[in-house]
Design a protein around this motif. Structure first.
Motif, short mmCIF file in Angstrom:
data_model
loop_
_atom_site.label_atom_id
_atom_site.label_comp_id
_atom_site.label_asym_id
_atom_site.label_seq_id
_atom_site.Cartn_x
_atom_site.Cartn_y
_atom_site.Cartn_z
N MET A 1 18.94 -30.01 -77.96
CA MET A 1 17.85 -29.33 -77.22
C MET A 1 17.19 -28.47 -78.06
SD MET A 1 17.37 -26.76 -73.94
CE MET A 1 18.07 -28.05 -72.55
N ALA A 2 15.81 -28.56 -78.35
CA ALA A 2 15.33 -27.73 -79.48
C ALA A 2 15.39 -26.17 -78.97
CB ALA A 2 13.95 -28.36 -79.69
N GLN A 3 15.71 -25.44 -80.03
CA GLN A 3 15.46 -23.97 -79.81
C GLN A 3 14.21 -23.26 -79.85
OE1 GLN A 3 18.05 -21.57 -79.05
NE2 GLN A 3 19.34 -23.36 -78.50
N SER A 4 13.64 -22.77 -78.76
CA SER A 4 12.23 -22.10 -78.92
C SER A 4 12.00 -21.02 -77.98
CB SER A 4 11.12 -23.23 -78.71
OG SER A 4 11.44 -23.84 -77.66
N LYS A 5 11.03 -20.39 -78.12
CA LYS A 5 10.70 -19.04 -77.31
C LYS A 5 10.75 -19.47 -75.74
CE LYS A 5 9.13 -16.69 -81.12
NZ LYS A 5 7.98 -16.45 -82.04
N PRO A 6 11.33 -18.72 -75.00
CA PRO A 6 11.16 -18.93 -73.68
C PRO A 6 10.13 -17.83 -72.91
CG PRO A 6 12.68 -17.24 -73.90
CD PRO A 6 12.58 -17.54 -75.29
N ASN A 7 9.47 -18.58 -71.98
CA ASN A 7 8.51 -17.69 -71.22
C ASN A 7 9.10 -17.08 -69.98
OD1 ASN A 7 6.44 -18.55 -73.08
ND2 ASN A 7 5.91 -20.35 -71.59
N LEU A 8 8.57 -15.88 -69.57
CA LEU A 8 9.22 -15.23 -68.34
C LEU A 8 7.98 -15.47 -67.39
CD1 LEU A 8 10.55 -11.86 -69.05
CD2 LEU A 8 11.78 -13.66 -68.64
N LEU A 9 8.31 -15.30 -66.24
CA LEU A 9 7.05 -15.49 -65.09
C LEU A 9 5.63 -14.79 -65.31
CD1 LEU A 9 9.60 -15.12 -62.05
CD2 LEU A 9 8.50 -17.32 -62.88
N GLN A 10 4.96 -15.44 -64.86
CA GLN A 10 3.61 -14.95 -64.99
C GLN A 10 3.54 -13.70 -64.34
OE1 GLN A 10 0.74 -17.67 -63.34
NE2 GLN A 10 0.87 -19.27 -64.92
N GLY A 11 2.96 -12.69 -65.10
CA GLY A 11 2.65 -11.40 -64.71
C GLY A 11 3.64 -10.57 -65.14
N THR A 12 4.79 -10.90 -65.77
CA THR A 12 6.04 -9.98 -65.92
C THR A 12 5.40 -9.09 -67.04
OG1 THR A 12 7.37 -11.84 -65.63
CG2 THR A 12 8.36 -10.18 -66.62
N LEU A 13 4.84 -9.53 -68.03
CA LEU A 13 4.62 -8.62 -69.19
C LEU A 13 3.61 -7.60 -68.56
CD1 LEU A 13 4.52 -7.94 -71.99
CD2 LEU A 13 2.67 -9.43 -72.67
N SER A 14 2.63 -7.82 -67.96
CA SER A 14 1.85 -6.67 -67.31
C SER A 14 2.47 -5.85 -66.54
CB SER A 14 0.67 -7.24 -66.41
OG SER A 14 1.10 -7.74 -65.60
N MET A 15 3.58 -6.23 -65.69
CA MET A 15 4.49 -5.33 -65.08
C MET A 15 5.32 -4.34 -65.99
SD MET A 15 7.41 -6.23 -62.25
CE MET A 15 8.48 -7.15 -63.36
N LEU A 16 5.71 -5.04 -67.13
CA LEU A 16 6.58 -4.14 -68.03
C LEU A 16 5.61 -3.16 -68.65
CD1 LEU A 16 8.89 -6.90 -69.70
CD2 LEU A 16 9.45 -5.35 -67.64
N ILE A 17 4.40 -3.47 -69.06
CA ILE A 17 3.57 -2.69 -69.83
C ILE A 17 3.14 -1.44 -68.81
CG2 ILE A 17 1.35 -2.31 -70.68
CD1 ILE A 17 1.41 -5.25 -71.73
N LEU A 18 2.81 -1.91 -67.43
CA LEU A 18 2.60 -0.80 -66.55
C LEU A 18 3.56 0.23 -66.50
CD1 LEU A 18 0.80 -2.84 -63.97
CD2 LEU A 18 -0.29 -1.31 -65.55
N ARG A 19 5.00 -0.10 -66.18
CA ARG A 19 6.03 0.50 -66.07
C ARG A 19 6.03 1.34 -67.29
NH1 ARG A 19 8.41 3.84 -65.08
NH2 ARG A 19 10.78 3.88 -64.31
#
Lengths: 110, 243
Positions: A1-19
């Motif tokens: 399996m090719a190694q590449s960057k994973p995505n998290l669920l939509q909206g997770t980044l905004s939640m982390l930034i807000l927090r």
């Protein structure tokens, strides 16, 4: 399996930034650093992609930006949480916790 | 005031350097690169290595800059549109008041009243859009609408006084306007959120790429992000940090 960057669920980044911004105004670099440090270096925000997310969140009224002086006396753009941002964080957090709890249940029982 | 300053700054018509938002965006992104390079230097890298690492971590500078520029442009256009609409409302209201006060016959006076009503309803529409619909969750919105409609209908049909009946009609109009706004909001895809989601890219070392919708479903147990002693994932740890 090719190694590449994973995505998290939509909206997770905004939640982390807000927090992260609940602790006070921060510039983009500090936000990326805080997320990385708070997660014990496990979550690494791809640094460039942070900025479109910040601009979008500002447009949505969740955060406000203001130019100020950084610790090394350079002009930096600081972001701070708005009331709408706090409400959004509460909502996203609640969704995240429900989802997370549901996944844990499946993992325990499946 | 801050908003007006921002508009004036972004409307710099004498700027010929490639776009009104360019300077601030570039300054912000370059600050980030410089900070990263500075930290890299402090960590013992050579200046060349520090800069190269900062650029590599940042990703495609031009794409990021363009994305920021587009979002800033959309924001400015949105603000300008709202301000233009508010300006038109004031003109209509002024015209209505003028006709109502200075109108020489009943037709003019009625036309003035109509203009005033249109201006008030249009302003109310914008107010509901800005203050209420976007900030309250859907269930609460619907509850408030039913309450307003109920009050409006009661006043309209069970009151003997003309003035109170008019208040009832006014409440019914507010309720209908509010419902229309929610309907419009639901039928338009939330493009902003989609765009933000497209730009989300958080890397977790040692975890394979899984499409977002399958992240939790298809990911093998061995690839779930590391948990701490309380069994929390990194994201859970971050959101509950310092509580």
């Amino acid at each position: 399996m090719a190694q590449s960057k994973p995505n998290l669920l939509q909206g997770t980044l905004s939640m982390l930034i807000l927090r992260t911004l609940t602790r006070g105004p921060l510039h983009g670099y500090e936000i990326a650093q805080r997320i990385q440090q708070s997660s014990d270096e496990i979550l690494k925000v791809e640094e460039g992609s942070l900025y479109p997310a910040l601009y979008r969140m500002e447009e949505q009224g969740w955060i406000e930006a203001e130019w100020g002086a950084s610790q090394n006396n350079r002009r930096a753009k600081y972001y701070k949480l708005t009331q709408a941002g706090r409400q959004q964080l509460a909502s996203e957090r609640s969704n995240w916790e429900r989802l997370s709890e549901a996944v844990k249940r499946v993992l325990r029982t499946a | 005031m801050k908003e007006i300053k921002s508009i004036l700054r972004n409307l710099n018509l004498f700027d010929r350097s490639g776009g009104p938002y360019e300077h601030e965006i570039e300054e912000e992104l370059r600050f980030h690169l410089d900070m990263r390079a500075h930290d890299n230097l402090s960590a013992g890298m050579t200046p060349e290595e520090a800069r190269a690492d900062a650029v590599r971590r940042f990703g495609d500078y031009e794409i990021v800059k363009e994305a920021c520029r587009e979002i800033s442009k959309e924001k400015l256009e949105g603000v300008m549109n709202t301000k233009a609409i508010k300006g038109i409302i004031w003109v209509i209201l002024g015209l209505g008041l003028f006709l109502q006060i200075a109108g020489r016959n009943e037709d003019n006076s009625n036309a003035g009243l109509g203009f005033i009503l249109i201006a008030v309803l249009a302003r109310l529409f914008i107010f509901l859009k800005e203050q209420m619909v976007d900030r309250i969750d859907s269930r609460t919105n619907k509850g408030i609408i039913w309450f307003i409609l109920g009050c409006g209908l009661m006043l309209r049909f069970f009151s003997g006084h003309h003035a109170i009946m008019n208040v009832g009609i006014f409440l019914i109009i507010i309720g209908v306007l509010w419902r229309v706004l929610i309907f419009l909001r639901k039928t338009q895809p939330d493009q902003q959120r989609i765009k933000t989601a497209e730009q989300i890219m958080i890397s977790i070392p040692g975890v394979d790429t899984i499409a977002p919708e399958h992240y939790f479903i298809e990911q093998p147990l061995s690839q779930v992000p590391p948990h701490d002693q309380q069994g929390r994932t990194p994201v859970e740890r971050l959101i509950s940090d310092e509580e």
